[in-house]
Write an enzyme that holds these catalytic residues in place. Structure first.
Site, PDB file in Angstrom:
ATOM      1  N   GLU A  43      41.382   5.662  30.475  1.00  0.00           N
ATOM      2  CA  GLU A  43      40.768   4.480  31.067  1.00  0.00           C
ATOM      3  C   GLU A  43      39.524   4.094  30.255  1.00  0.00           C
ATOM      4  OE1 GLU A  43      40.357   5.216  35.438  1.00  0.00           O
ATOM      5  OE2 GLU A  43      41.366   7.079  34.867  1.00  0.00           O
ATOM      6  N   HIS A  68      44.973   1.346  34.304  1.00  0.00           N
ATOM      7  CA  HIS A  68      45.102   2.678  34.897  1.00  0.00           C
ATOM      8  C   HIS A  68      46.531   3.209  34.788  1.00  0.00           C
ATOM      9  CE1 HIS A  68      44.053   6.031  37.463  1.00  0.00           C
ATOM     10  NE2 HIS A  68      42.857   5.529  37.724  1.00  0.00           N
ATOM     11  N   HIS A  88      36.937   1.971  42.005  1.00  0.00           N
ATOM     12  CA  HIS A  88      37.810   0.945  41.425  1.00  0.00           C
ATOM     13  C   HIS A  88      37.716  -0.404  42.134  1.00  0.00           C
ATOM     14  CE1 HIS A  88      39.236   3.885  38.715  1.00  0.00           C
ATOM     15  NE2 HIS A  88      40.179   4.434  39.463  1.00  0.00           N
TER      16      HIS A  88
END
Length: 354
Positions: A320, A180, A107
């Site tokens: 996602e 998220h 991420h």
């Protein structure tokens, strides 16, 4: 309608503001300028004793988000999901980006978009209140090339939330943002989602190793727990003995979306979740190539969630929308490259019926 309030102050003195978007149907979303975090999502119910229910996991205070390691509700980037060993090649140049989980980049690195305070602009509208968040990610930020200007626009429509991502870099780079949020359509404090139903319109998925790095294969979902092409109760797949389920302790995988076409501008219907007890349904529309379904496999009771809730694994699911994991190292995957001075544009919509 849009309201705002001071949510807290970070240790470095930065103020964090919460923006509340409300539409004419009584749906409400609370968003922080820290990480673009969706902190609450209230939807109307037919129960006079509980007129609204909160369908996303989160925290009551800033301290919870500072301690959080699960990216609850945040915008993540520059690159959502994983890059193997934090390494990739672009234009014959080798890049090493920040490594922050199991020897890989997750991420965007330790100081990703989720930890930044974004600049905020509001468009107050009775029918479609809008929050525009923007930031500049400098050349070399977490090791990624190019100065990147990013904006994420949240628009609360009559049917749900539309999220528009834009970006432009002064050098060729890779770019793959996503949202998220952890959804539980029965309510954030209602416990296990194993009785919920999920659908993903994809005939293939990307198997991974024990560190959730794709092998490069796009595997057929037929006769596997990954065949979610029709609404499927999660309990069966999650309790399967399939090696990929065992590796991830549940779903933490990317599906290769059937509807995807390069340079799409109109989002297509790709996924759905349903709480059978309430009938509450979430549909996902996107222009992205993949979707990562994560069933909150490693969430624990600390930090304490909203209303004193101790969240546990399998208490929520994330949808996602993104490029495939580790795309820069797999040329057969749809590209995540953003060329210099080209405009990045993607849209994801989360629509609710209740």
């Amino acid at each position: 309608m849009i309201n705002k309030r001071l949510f807290g102050t970070l240790p470095d003195g930065q103020k964090v503001t919460e923006y509340t978007l409300v539409n004419t149907l009584g749906m409400q979303i609370d968003i922080l300028d820290l990480g673009g975090i969706i902190r609450r999502w209230l939807v109307p119910t037919k129960d006079d004793k509980q007129p609204h229910i909160d369908i996303v996991l989160g925290f009551d205070s800033l301290d919870g988000y500072i301690a959080d390691q699960a990216y609850l509700g945040a915008i993540v980037g520059r690159y959502a999901n994983r890059i193997a060993k934090g390494q990739f090649s672009l234009n014959n140049n080798q890049y090493q980006v920040d490594v922050n989980q199991g020897g890989n980049c997750l991420h965007g690195g330790r100081d990703g978009f989720n930890s930044r305070v974004w600049q905020a602009q509001t468009i107050d509208s009775e029918s479609e209140p809008t929050l525009i968040l923007s930031l500049v990610s400098d050349d070399g930020d977490q090791g990624f090339p190019g100065t990147l200007n990013v904006s994420v626009t949240y628009t609360l429509t009559a049917s749900g939330l539309k999220i528009t991502y834009r970006g432009k870099s002064d050098q060729d780079t890779i770019f793959n943002p996503t949202q998220h949020s952890y959804f539980n359509l029965a309510g954030h404090s209602s416990g296990s989602i194993e009785g919920h139903q999920v659908q993903i319109l994809a005939g293939t998925y990307t198997p991974t190793d024990k560190n959730a790095i794709p092998s490069g294969e796009m595997a057929d979902v037929t006769n596997t727990p990954f065949d979610l092409r029709s609404l499927t109760t999660l309990k069966g797949p999650l309790q399967s003995n399939h090696p990929q389920i065992k590796l991830g302790n549940g779903f933490d995988h990317n599906w290769c979306l059937d509807a995807y076409q390069p340079n799409m501008t109109q989002p297509a219907f790709v996924a759905k979740a349903r709480d059978p007890e309430s009938g509450r349904t979430l549909t996902v529309h996107t222009t992205m190539a993949g979707i990562q379904l994560y069933t909150a496999n490693y969430i624990g009771p600390e930090p304490i969630g909203k209303d004193g809730t101790e969240y546990q694994g399998k208490h929520a699911y994330c949808f996602e929308t993104q490029c495939y994991p580790d795309t820069p190292n797999h040329p057969q995957f749809p590209s995540a490259t953003l060329n210099a001075n080209e405009d990045y544009y993607s849209v994801t919509e989360y629509q609710l019926s209740f």
